[in-house]
Design an enzyme around this catalytic site. Structure first.
Site, short mmCIF file in Angstrom:
data_model
loop_
_atom_site.label_atom_id
_atom_site.label_comp_id
_atom_site.label_asym_id
_atom_site.label_seq_id
_atom_site.Cartn_x
_atom_site.Cartn_y
_atom_site.Cartn_z
N SER A 227 -28.29 4.64 24.24
CA SER A 227 -27.37 4.19 23.69
C SER A 227 -28.06 4.34 22.42
O SER A 227 -28.82 5.12 22.01
CB SER A 227 -26.66 3.18 24.41
OG SER A 227 -26.39 2.25 22.77
N ASP B 223 -17.33 7.46 28.52
CA ASP B 223 -17.91 6.52 27.86
C ASP B 223 -16.90 5.88 26.97
O ASP B 223 -16.61 6.41 26.23
CB ASP B 223 -18.80 7.11 27.46
CG ASP B 223 -20.02 6.44 26.54
OD1 ASP B 223 -20.01 4.91 25.67
OD2 ASP B 223 -21.33 5.84 26.43
N HIS C 147 -20.54 4.87 29.64
CA HIS C 147 -21.57 4.89 29.09
C HIS C 147 -22.81 3.56 30.45
O HIS C 147 -22.49 2.70 31.30
CB HIS C 147 -21.59 3.19 28.09
CG HIS C 147 -22.68 3.18 26.68
ND1 HIS C 147 -23.01 4.18 25.60
CD2 HIS C 147 -23.28 1.99 25.88
CE1 HIS C 147 -23.53 3.85 25.01
NE2 HIS C 147 -23.96 2.29 25.33
#
Length: 327
Positions: free
Chosen positions: A172, A265, A297
């Site tokens: 991320s 995601d 995610h």
């Protein structure tokens, strides 16, 4: 078949839905994914999905060097941790893990499982802290991350690190920072406030787990996390969105990149990783892309995905930052 059982059977079928992966390459099949995040959560709730232990014990054969200060700025102490086998005989490559959290939260211990697993493979692993929002917007986190690489390279002999074999890995926001390190090389733009700025911050490999690549897309430049990171709007200052995007710095001398991205995601669109793969290939940079259908995610918190990622990460490291066989 009794119709009253149909919803239950449908749910079980959906939970066990196996997605095809046309972007997959290699010899380990991608883990079966889910139709959406709601069904994934249901799978976890009913015990069909195992998560990794994010706080495993330190094995007896691993030395831990904890809370080493690599930078102090305006009274803010930034620290890193290092892990290595106690019986290492020759300098080993170092894998630097960078936590995520939207540039706002997270801690260096978040990737302890990766740190220990790869240390047991014979790599030296490290994890860093960096300045966070809201107090420290762009470019503070990038400057800190690059400074950490320089500190580790400068102090390599003290920990048995091979300074010519450094990989950066992040998820991320940590993926974004890893790509910024990898693609900016020795650009002076992010060299501020680092005591080791004469040391190269170049790395030999990048692993990007679902990191944002292009902050100039409409979705990205309207997202509250991006706006907080850059502390301005796209209308006011579009240039800063360009400068903060890893894609801006892609060139033919960039390090090979391994990317993992979940198709469902909901935070970082899969189009970001799709575009990264294309841009790297066009630039002549080696790009290995694992596009995982049915995963969201932070997908590597799921044990099947974590196992899959570690398998291909290890192969990638063995190719680009191999452990020396010298005795």
């Amino acid at each position: 078949m009794k119709t009253k059982h149909f919803p239950i059977l449908f749910l079980l079928a959906a939970l066990l839905f196996s997605c095809s992966n046309q972007w997959h390459s290699g010899d380990k099949n991608p883990p079966s994914g889910y139709l959406n995040t709601t069904l994934l959560k249901a799978a976890y709730f009913v015990g069909l999905l195992e998560l990794v232990d994010t706080n495993p014990p330190i094995p007896a054969e691993i030395s831990e060097f904890k809370d080493i200060e690599y930078k102090n700025i305006e009274g803010k102490s930034l620290k890193l941790d290092i892990y290595r086998l106690k019986n290492l005989q020759t300098p080993a490559p170092v894998l630097i893990f960078i936590h995520g959290g939207g540039w706002r939260k997270g801690k260096k211990e978040d990737y302890l499982k990766y740190l220990l697993d790869f240390a047991e493979c014979g790599y030296i692993t490290a994890t860093i802290s960096y300045r966070l929002l809201p107090e420290f917007p762009y470019p503070a986190a990038i400057e800190d991350a690059k400074c950490a690489v320089r500190w580790i390279r400068f102090h390599a002999p003290e920990y048995g690190i091979d300074p010519d074999k450094i990989a950066v890995i992040g998820g991320s926001a940590g993926g974004h920072l890893s790509m910024m390190i990898g693609y900016t090389g020795d650009h002076s733009e992010f060299d501020h406030d680092c005591s080791k700025d004469s040391i190269s911050s170049r790395v030999q490999a990048v692993v990007n787990l679902y990191g944002p690549v292009d902050l100039t897309t409409e979705y990205a430049h309207n997202h509250p996390t991006t706006l907080a990171f850059l502390k301005t709007t796209y209308a006011e200052n579009p240039d800063i969105f360009e400068k903060a995007s890893p894609k801006t710095y892609i060139s033919d001398d960039d390090p090979p990149t391994l990317t993992f991205q979940g198709v469902i995601d909901e935070l970082v669109p899969v189009s970001q990783a799709d575009s990264l793969h294309v841009w790297l290939q066009r630039a002549g940079v080696e790009s290995e892309y694992h596009r995982l259908d049915g995963w969201p995610h932070t997908m590597d918190l799921a044990k099947p995905v974590n196992d899959y990622c570690q398998y291909y990460m290890l192969k990638f490291f063995e190719k680009h930052v191999p452990i020396s066989t010298r005795k």
